[in-house]
Motif scaffolding. Structure first.
Motif, mmCIF file in Angstrom:
data_model
loop_
_atom_site.group_PDB
_atom_site.id
_atom_site.type_symbol
_atom_site.label_atom_id
_atom_site.label_comp_id
_atom_site.label_asym_id
_atom_site.label_seq_id
_atom_site.Cartn_x
_atom_site.Cartn_y
_atom_site.Cartn_z
ATOM 1 N N SER A 112 0.918 -1.156 0.090
ATOM 2 C CA SER A 112 -0.057 0.015 0.070
ATOM 3 C C SER A 112 0.820 1.113 -0.084
ATOM 4 C CB SER A 112 -0.893 0.027 1.323
ATOM 5 O OG SER A 112 -1.686 -1.150 1.358
ATOM 6 N N PRO A 113 1.423 1.573 -1.096
ATOM 7 C CA PRO A 113 2.310 2.660 -1.096
ATOM 8 C C PRO A 113 1.741 4.120 -0.818
ATOM 9 C CG PRO A 113 2.303 1.264 -3.085
ATOM 10 C CD PRO A 113 1.227 1.079 -2.563
ATOM 11 N N SER A 114 2.762 5.136 -0.393
ATOM 12 C CA SER A 114 1.821 6.154 0.424
ATOM 13 C C SER A 114 0.976 6.846 -0.788
ATOM 14 C CB SER A 114 3.139 7.284 0.461
ATOM 15 O OG SER A 114 3.783 7.491 -0.527
ATOM 16 N N LEU A 115 1.494 7.014 -2.292
ATOM 17 C CA LEU A 115 0.571 7.573 -2.937
ATOM 18 C C LEU A 115 -0.562 6.674 -3.666
ATOM 19 C CD1 LEU A 115 3.283 9.430 -5.423
ATOM 20 C CD2 LEU A 115 1.812 10.156 -3.475
ATOM 21 N N ALA A 151 -6.825 7.908 -0.129
ATOM 22 C CA ALA A 151 -5.435 8.443 -0.261
ATOM 23 C C ALA A 151 -4.977 9.028 1.147
ATOM 24 C CB ALA A 151 -5.579 9.634 -1.147
ATOM 25 N N ARG A 152 -3.698 9.089 1.161
ATOM 26 C CA ARG A 152 -3.169 9.731 2.533
ATOM 27 C C ARG A 152 -1.778 10.198 2.328
ATOM 28 N NH1 ARG A 152 -2.610 6.399 8.273
ATOM 29 N NH2 ARG A 152 -2.202 8.108 9.398
ATOM 30 N N LEU A 153 -1.361 11.411 2.725
ATOM 31 C CA LEU A 153 -0.042 12.080 2.561
ATOM 32 C C LEU A 153 0.598 12.025 3.982
ATOM 33 C CD1 LEU A 153 -0.520 14.654 -0.052
ATOM 34 C CD2 LEU A 153 0.519 12.323 -0.401
ATOM 35 N N ILE A 178 4.183 14.921 10.430
ATOM 36 C CA ILE A 178 2.946 15.499 9.462
ATOM 37 C C ILE A 178 2.064 14.342 8.822
ATOM 38 C CG2 ILE A 178 4.239 17.837 9.494
ATOM 39 C CD1 ILE A 178 4.888 17.189 6.481
ATOM 40 N N ASP A 179 0.971 14.728 8.742
ATOM 41 C CA ASP A 179 -0.060 13.591 8.275
ATOM 42 C C ASP A 179 -1.403 14.052 8.114
ATOM 43 O OD1 ASP A 179 -1.259 11.420 7.743
ATOM 44 O OD2 ASP A 179 -0.654 10.161 9.442
ATOM 45 N N THR A 180 -1.715 14.077 6.748
ATOM 46 C CA THR A 180 -3.061 14.445 6.460
ATOM 47 C C THR A 180 -4.303 13.502 7.095
ATOM 48 O OG1 THR A 180 -3.258 13.128 4.417
ATOM 49 C CG2 THR A 180 -2.481 15.298 3.998
ATOM 50 N N GLY A 181 -4.035 12.417 7.404
ATOM 51 C CA GLY A 181 -4.977 11.455 7.693
ATOM 52 C C GLY A 181 -5.513 10.992 6.554
ATOM 53 N N GLY A 210 -2.865 18.878 8.116
ATOM 54 C CA GLY A 210 -1.787 17.989 8.290
ATOM 55 C C GLY A 210 -0.355 18.343 8.815
ATOM 56 N N GLY A 211 -0.208 19.591 8.984
ATOM 57 C CA GLY A 211 0.938 20.042 9.701
ATOM 58 C C GLY A 211 1.826 20.425 8.605
ATOM 59 N N LYS A 212 3.150 21.154 9.180
ATOM 60 C CA LYS A 212 4.144 21.821 8.440
ATOM 61 C C LYS A 212 5.458 21.292 9.138
ATOM 62 C CE LYS A 212 2.199 26.067 6.714
ATOM 63 N NZ LYS A 212 2.314 27.826 6.720
ATOM 64 N N GLU A 213 6.538 21.073 8.146
ATOM 65 C CA GLU A 213 7.589 20.433 8.709
ATOM 66 C C GLU A 213 8.780 21.135 7.718
ATOM 67 O OE1 GLU A 213 10.166 16.485 9.468
ATOM 68 O OE2 GLU A 213 7.971 16.283 9.493
ATOM 69 N N SER A 214 10.066 21.400 8.249
ATOM 70 C CA SER A 214 11.305 22.070 7.821
ATOM 71 C C SER A 214 12.397 21.382 8.368
ATOM 72 C CB SER A 214 11.347 23.510 7.661
ATOM 73 O OG SER A 214 10.042 24.146 7.177
ATOM 74 N N ASN A 215 13.312 21.093 7.663
ATOM 75 C CA ASN A 215 14.527 20.271 8.207
ATOM 76 C C ASN A 215 15.809 20.582 7.552
ATOM 77 O OD1 ASN A 215 12.496 18.623 9.722
ATOM 78 N ND2 ASN A 215 12.580 16.980 7.777
ATOM 79 N N TRP A 216 16.692 20.801 8.334
ATOM 80 C CA TRP A 216 18.072 20.900 7.932
ATOM 81 C C TRP A 216 18.853 19.660 8.087
ATOM 82 C CZ3 TRP A 216 20.173 24.950 5.424
ATOM 83 C CH2 TRP A 216 19.613 26.319 5.531
ATOM 84 N N THR A 217 19.724 19.311 7.012
ATOM 85 C CA THR A 217 20.540 18.121 7.321
ATOM 86 C C THR A 217 22.010 18.418 6.751
ATOM 87 O OG1 THR A 217 18.553 16.611 6.478
ATOM 88 C CG2 THR A 217 20.839 15.669 6.389
#
Length: 405
Positions: free
Chosen positions: A176-179, A221-223, A237-240, A350-357
């Motif tokens: 069940s892929p995410s898309l 669908a779900r992201l 972060i998750d749309t449900g 669903g939320g927001k996220e920003s990351n530094w790597t």
């Protein structure tokens, strides 16, 4: 703590280390030159949790995960004539990889039937063994489509080309892929206005249009996405789940530049989920990163994808430094705090996220790679439990040991 696969990883490394090479040619069978390739990755993660516990085994109380990430075994065949084929399997994930047959009509155009990566992400289409960071960007993991069964036609004229694909679900049962698992089609085109021995400028555009279905053919669908850590047990972060989803459409934009030992790469993707009973949802994400080869090597380019070279000096290896910023926005709505005790939510939050790597890679000789990443996460998602936005800003240290041949 995950240690199930550690002994197996060590055993495979020990057996193969002495005989590893770029690939192992087996035999000429039925006019097909058969070769054997493999990829073994062992990962370690240490989490400095903020709000949610990221470890996939929180009961042990260590705040860490260890285990095998991939154990890919691949047979490839060239010939007879213009035919080629591949059979791949990941023993770690118990799933099939590329399994297809291709025919090349001329020097530019080919047809492929079977399972293969779909044409909608520059980072996803690049070889897994040469990932510039341990975890791919949130954009790729959330909106990039990996392998599906289907048929495609692709052409490559060196500095431009494209792919048209029609696809269904994966070979592996119960995936069940995410898309989602619905049927659909994909398009990708690319153009390199600059392409020389030392400089490459890549521009790309992709589009996916597919049924929003789960493995039981329900309109779903779900992201969602992990915080740039493949073993993490949480998606911040998750749309449900959208149980009234009809179709899912993703448009992607790509840009990359190589100048000698420097590569800068960026992608932006926007996804729309059409819904039957609620307003359509739209979410997007993007990333930009830079990689610098301290030892002077540069990249190759073919089929609209970059390739990583072997070290100039195998004994010393190739050293890389990388820095990435990626961001994802799954909010397509609003919260009315007029009455603080009873906020009113409209749409999807669903939320927001920003990351530094920050990362370093060491390619040693022709078959080994060692990587270390430090990830700083900044996320926020509306919580009905606290009637407000919950911030969750963990830090993650990652290490990967890799053998490929």
């Amino acid at each position: 703590m995950k240690t199930r696969h550690s002994l197996l990883t060590a055993a495979v490394l020990a057996v193969l280390a002495g005989t590893a090479q770029a690939e192992i040619t087996i035999d000429m069978i039925g006019g097909s030159e058969v070769s054997f390739e493999g990829l073994v990755q062992a990962d370690s993660y240490w989490y400095n949790d903020d709000f949610r516990v990221l470890s996939s085994d929180p009961v042990d109380g260590t705040g860490s995960d260890f285990g095998m990430r991939r154990a890919e075994l691949i047979l490839k065949g060239k010939g007879p004539g213009m035919w080629s084929w591949v059979v791949g399997y990941d023993a770690r994930s118990d799933k099939f990889l590329d399994n297809n047959v291709s025919y090349k009509f001329n020097g530019q155009t080919s047809v492929t039937v079977g399972q293969y990566k779909q044409p909608n992400s520059l980072e996803e289409l690049s070889s897994t063994k040469n990932n510039d960071f341990i975890s791919k960007a949130m954009t790729t993991n959330m909106q990039g489509m990996s392998r599906r069964m289907g048929a495609k036609v692709e052409t490559d004229y060196g500095n431009w080309g494209g792919t048209v694909s029609y696809f269904g679900n994966e070979i592996t049962n119960n995936e069940s892929p995410s898309l989602g698992s619905g049927q659909g089609f994909g398009l990708r085109g690319y153009f390199a206005p600059i392409k020389s021995e030392t400089s490459i400028l890549h521009l790309g555009l992709s589009y996916i249009d597919m049924e929003a279905r789960d493995s039981f053919d329900n309109g779903t669908a779900r992201l969602r996405v992990r915080p740039d850590a493949d073993a993490a047990n949480q998606r911040l972060i998750d749309t449900g789940t959208f149980n009234d989803a009809d179709r899912l459409k993703t448009t992607g934009f790509e840009a990359a530049y190589v100048g000698g030992p420097v590569k800068i790469q960026a992608e932006y993707m926007t996804t729309t989920v059409s819904r039957d009973l609620n307003p359509n949802f739209k979410g997007d994400s993007w990333y930009v990163y830079g990689v610098y080869n301290l030892t002077g090597e540069s990249w190759g380019y073919k089929g609209g994808v970059f390739s990583t070279p072997l070290p100039n000096d195998p004994g010393k290896g190739m050293w890389q430094l990388g820095l990435r910023y990626d961001s994802a926005d799954l909010n397509d709505g609003s919260v009315d705090f007029t009455i603080p005790a009873s906020p009113v939510v409209s749409g999807v939050m669903g939320g927001k996220e920003s990351n530094w790597t920050v990362g370093v890679n060491w390619y040693w000789r022709s078959n080994f790679k060692f990587s270390a990443n430090y990830v700083m996460v900044d996320s926020s998602k509306y919580s009905s439990a606290i009637k407000g936005f919950q911030d969750d800003n963990p830090e993650i240290f990652e290490f990967r040991a890799q053998l490929f041949w």
